[in-house]
Design a protein around this motif. Structure first.
Motif, short mmCIF file in Angstrom:
data_model
loop_
_atom_site.label_atom_id
_atom_site.label_comp_id
_atom_site.label_asym_id
_atom_site.label_seq_id
_atom_site.Cartn_x
_atom_site.Cartn_y
_atom_site.Cartn_z
N ILE A 36 0.88 -1.17 0.00
CA ILE A 36 0.00 0.00 0.00
C ILE A 36 0.92 1.22 0.00
CG2 ILE A 36 -1.75 1.29 1.26
CD1 ILE A 36 -2.66 -1.35 2.49
N TRP A 37 0.80 2.04 -1.03
CA TRP A 37 1.66 3.22 -1.20
C TRP A 37 3.14 2.82 -1.16
CZ3 TRP A 37 -1.94 4.60 3.04
CH2 TRP A 37 -3.12 5.16 2.55
N ASN A 38 3.48 1.71 -1.78
CA ASN A 38 4.84 1.16 -1.85
C ASN A 38 5.42 0.78 -0.50
OD1 ASN A 38 5.18 1.02 -4.59
ND2 ASN A 38 6.06 3.07 -4.75
N LEU A 96 3.71 -6.20 5.55
CA LEU A 96 4.30 -6.62 6.82
C LEU A 96 4.61 -5.42 7.71
CD1 LEU A 96 5.53 -8.85 8.62
CD2 LEU A 96 7.68 -8.45 7.41
N TYR A 97 5.19 -4.37 7.14
CA TYR A 97 5.51 -3.18 7.93
C TYR A 97 4.25 -2.47 8.39
CZ TYR A 97 10.28 -3.72 6.20
OH TYR A 97 11.51 -4.18 5.90
N LEU A 98 3.27 -2.39 7.52
CA LEU A 98 2.00 -1.77 7.91
C LEU A 98 1.34 -2.55 9.04
CD1 LEU A 98 0.58 -0.90 4.40
CD2 LEU A 98 1.53 0.67 6.07
N TRP A 99 1.40 -3.87 8.96
CA TRP A 99 0.83 -4.73 10.00
C TRP A 99 1.52 -4.47 11.35
CZ3 TRP A 99 -3.19 -8.04 10.39
CH2 TRP A 99 -3.19 -8.96 11.41
N LEU A 100 2.84 -4.46 11.35
CA LEU A 100 3.57 -4.26 12.61
C LEU A 100 3.33 -2.88 13.20
CD1 LEU A 100 6.95 -6.01 11.79
CD2 LEU A 100 5.16 -6.79 13.34
#
Length: 65
Positions: free
Chosen positions: A29-31, A35-39
Motif C-alpha cells: 500500500i503506497w509502496n 508486513l511493515y504496515l501490519w507491525l
C-alpha cells in the motif's frame, strides 16, 4: 481472565503467531510492504487493547486492591 486475553493474548497472537503468515503476503500500500504496515498498526492497536482492558475492568478498582 478476559482482560488477560484482551490485553495480552490478542496482541501476542497478532504479532508473534500471525507474523509468519503475514510475511507471505506480497501486497503493498503506497509502496510500503504489508508486513511493515501490519507491525506498525499493532503499535496503536496494542494500546487500544490495553485501554479497553483498563476502561472495562480496572478503572473502577480501588487503588489498594
Amino acid at each position: 481472565m478476559l482482560r488477560v486475553i484482551i490485553g495480552l493474548g490478542i496482541p501476542f497472537t497478532a504479532i508473534v503467531v500471525l507474523l509468519p503468515v503475514i510475511n507471505l503476503v506480497q501486497f503493498t500500500i503506497w509502496n510500503i510492504p504489508f508486513l511493515y504496515l501490519w507491525l506498525f498498526a499493532w503499535f496503536v492497536l496494542t494500546s487500544v487493547c490495553l485501554a479497553i482492558c483498563w476502561f472495562s475492568f480496572d478503572q473502577h478498582r480501588n487503588e489498594n486492591s
